[in-house]
Write an enzyme that holds these catalytic residues in place. Structure first.
Site, PDB file in Angstrom:
ATOM      1  N   ASP A  22      -3.935   3.968   5.136  1.00 39.80           N
ATOM      2  CA  ASP A  22      -3.877   4.405   3.734  1.00 39.80           C
ATOM      3  C   ASP A  22      -3.592   5.901   3.648  1.00 39.80           C
ATOM      4  OD1 ASP A  22      -3.992   4.191   1.008  1.00 39.80           O
ATOM      5  OD2 ASP A  22      -6.176   4.273   0.888  1.00 39.80           O
ATOM      6  N   ASN A  24      -0.285   7.208   2.633  1.00 38.18           N
ATOM      7  CA  ASN A  24       1.131   7.592   2.764  1.00 38.18           C
ATOM      8  C   ASN A  24       1.648   8.288   1.510  1.00 38.18           C
ATOM      9  OD1 ASN A  24       1.025   6.255   5.166  1.00 38.18           O
ATOM     10  ND2 ASN A  24       2.257   4.505   4.526  1.00 38.18           N
ATOM     11  N   GLY A  25       1.292   7.712   0.343  1.00 35.40           N
ATOM     12  CA  GLY A  25       1.784   8.252  -0.923  1.00 35.40           C
ATOM     13  C   GLY A  25       1.273   9.663  -1.160  1.00 35.40           C
ATOM     14  N   SER A  67      -0.253  -5.582   1.650  1.00 36.76           N
ATOM     15  CA  SER A  67      -1.271  -6.542   1.212  1.00 36.76           C
ATOM     16  C   SER A  67      -0.727  -7.493   0.146  1.00 36.76           C
ATOM     17  CB  SER A  67      -2.487  -5.793   0.658  1.00 36.76           C
ATOM     18  OG  SER A  67      -2.188  -5.287  -0.633  1.00 36.76           O
ATOM     19  N   ASN A  70      -0.161  -5.557  -2.836  1.00 33.65           N
ATOM     20  CA  ASN A  70       0.918  -4.554  -2.861  1.00 33.65           C
ATOM     21  C   ASN A  70       2.170  -5.061  -3.587  1.00 33.65           C
ATOM     22  OD1 ASN A  70       0.123  -3.107   0.412  1.00 33.65           O
ATOM     23  ND2 ASN A  70      -0.506  -2.448  -1.639  1.00 33.65           N
ATOM     24  N   ARG A 190     -10.214   2.915   8.611  1.00 33.91           N
ATOM     25  CA  ARG A 190      -9.451   3.094   7.379  1.00 33.91           C
ATOM     26  C   ARG A 190      -9.213   4.582   7.188  1.00 33.91           C
ATOM     27  NH1 ARG A 190      -9.298   0.331   1.579  1.00 33.91           N
ATOM     28  NH2 ARG A 190      -7.778   1.755   0.682  1.00 33.91           N
ATOM     29  N   GLU A 209     -17.579  -2.681  13.231  1.00 36.71           N
ATOM     30  CA  GLU A 209     -18.050  -1.343  12.861  1.00 36.71           C
ATOM     31  C   GLU A 209     -16.947  -0.712  11.999  1.00 36.71           C
ATOM     32  OE1 GLU A 209     -21.041  -0.133  13.747  1.00 36.71           O
ATOM     33  OE2 GLU A 209     -21.483  -1.980  14.836  1.00 36.71           O
TER      34      GLU A 209
HETATM   35  C1  FPP Z   1      -0.834   2.666   2.019  1.00 38.62           C
HETATM   36  O1  FPP Z   1      -0.590   3.973   1.570  1.00 38.62           O
HETATM   37  C2  FPP Z   1       0.269   2.215   2.871  1.00 38.62           C
HETATM   38  C3  FPP Z   1       1.065   1.129   2.629  1.00 38.62           C
HETATM   39  C4  FPP Z   1       0.899   0.258   1.460  1.00 38.62           C
HETATM   40  C5  FPP Z   1       2.186   0.780   3.513  1.00 38.62           C
HETATM   41  C6  FPP Z   1       1.894   0.971   4.971  1.00 38.62           C
HETATM   42  C7  FPP Z   1       3.087   0.600   5.747  1.00 38.62           C
HETATM   43  C8  FPP Z   1       3.580   1.310   6.742  1.00 38.62           C
HETATM   44  C9  FPP Z   1       3.014   2.557   7.288  1.00 38.62           C
HETATM   45  C10 FPP Z   1       4.772   0.763   7.439  1.00 38.62           C
HETATM   46  C11 FPP Z   1       4.302   0.178   8.732  1.00 38.62           C
HETATM   47  C12 FPP Z   1       5.264  -0.783   9.194  1.00 38.62           C
HETATM   48  C13 FPP Z   1       5.150  -1.392  10.379  1.00 38.62           C
HETATM   49  C14 FPP Z   1       6.164  -2.401  10.761  1.00 38.62           C
HETATM   50  C15 FPP Z   1       4.032  -1.118  11.310  1.00 38.62           C
HETATM   51  P1  FPP Z   1      -0.474   4.232   0.005  1.00 38.62           P
HETATM   52  O2  FPP Z   1       0.947   4.079  -0.386  1.00 38.62           O
HETATM   53  O3  FPP Z   1      -1.429   3.323  -0.705  1.00 38.62           O
HETATM   54  O4  FPP Z   1      -0.924   5.722  -0.077  1.00 38.62           O
HETATM   55  P2  FPP Z   1      -1.756   6.391  -1.261  1.00 38.62           P
HETATM   56  O5  FPP Z   1      -3.114   5.765  -1.267  1.00 38.62           O
HETATM   57  O6  FPP Z   1      -1.790   7.842  -0.864  1.00 38.62           O
HETATM   58  O7  FPP Z   1      -0.972   6.165  -2.528  1.00 38.62           O
END
Ligand code: FPP
Length: 252
Positions: A22, A24-25, A67, A70, A190, A209
């Site tokens: 979690d 990325n955004g 998920s 998502n 997480r 855990e």
């Molecule tokens: C959550 O961050 C992340 C995701 C919904 C996507 C995760 C997917 C990847 C990293 C690609 C991995 C792919 C492979 C094949 C392993 P968020 O977007 O909810 O972030 P935020 O909470 O900051 O908005």
């Protein structure tokens, strides 16, 4: 070193690590970049983690990539994530295979496109005989979907006369779920600062855990993993019992 000491050292390394990637955004927003840039950076962090876990002898790594919930994100982000998944599987397959990684995807495949389904089948087939780390990628996955899917399949077996309703116990439900053939996760990590499970592996995480990290996923590196593993090594796992000294073999 005695056998008992050797066993306890092995016990301190999780066999199965599950990760909710979690943040990325937020990582992208902090850099005035589009959220999609955060997902691309997230793939790099996943590559590092797979390598580190493999080097450390962790047997199974499960990554929550997308998920059931998502799908509710803006269509553009969903399409980008599906495309990223497809391109990543195609691009990384041969290197992962060379590194003896065995890959499987869990989740509701009926919602994935034809091209992605084909790529999944190819990579699973290519790596099926590998003896290295088992990499499970959860795509279109939800813990509730998994439990409901297991119940439906058991109900079908009852209807077909293969089993009785009275045969349905914890072992039967657990055996009908995703990852039934793997040890349950010992450690859940997480990232991104939230402390919740977000419908991930609800059944399988019963005794895991839980390690919550403030680090945003694209920044999660070998040192963050080392910290999580050191924290795990210090945990006393009782599995509902009083004595903390049950060995892995005795618990199995
Ligand atoms: C959550 O961050 C992340 C995701 C919904 C996507 C995760 C997917 C990847 C990293 C690609 C991995 C792919 C492979 C094949 C392993 P968020 O977007 O909810 O972030 P935020 O909470 O900051 O908005």
């Amino acid at each position: 070193m005695t056998d008992q000491q050797a066993n306890s050292d092995v016990d301190r390394l999780p066999q199965h690590v599950a990760v909710i990637m979690d943040g990325n955004g937020r990582w992208a927003q902090a850099r005035h970049m589009p959220r999609t840039a955060g997902h691309r950076a997230g793939v790099k962090a996943a590559r590092t983690l797979i390598r580190e876990c493999g080097n450390r002898g962790i047997r199974v790594l499960t990554l929550f990539a997308f998920s059931s919930e998502n799908w509710r994100r803006p269509q553009q982000e969903v399409s980008m994530l599906m495309d990223l998944m497809l391109r990543t599987l195609r691009k990384e397959a041969s290197e992962l295979h060379q590194n003896k990684v065995r890959i499987r995807i869990v989740g509701d495949r009926s919602r994935l496109g034809e091209a992605l389904n084909r790529a999944i089948e190819q990579v699973e087939h290519l790596t099926a005989g590998n003896a290295g780390i088992e990499l499970v990628v959860a795509v279109s996955y939800g813990g509730r979907w998994d439990i409901a899917d297991a119940c439906r399949r058991l109900a079908e077996r009852v209807a077909a006369g293969e089993i009785q309703a009275s045969d349905i116990d914890e072992a039967a439900v657990g055996g009908a779920m995703a990852l039934a053939d793997l040890p349950p996760p010992d450690l859940l990590i997480r990232t991104g600062g939230e402390c919740r499970l977000s419908n991930f592996l609800l059944w399988q995480l019963a005794y895991a855990e839980l390690f919550f990290s403030e680090t945003l996923w694209p920044d999660f590196d070998a040192d963050d993993l080392r910290q999580a593993l050191a924290w795990f090594a210090g945990r006393q796992r009782r599995f509902g019992a009083v004595q903390p000294s049950l060995g892995r073999r005795e618990r199995a």
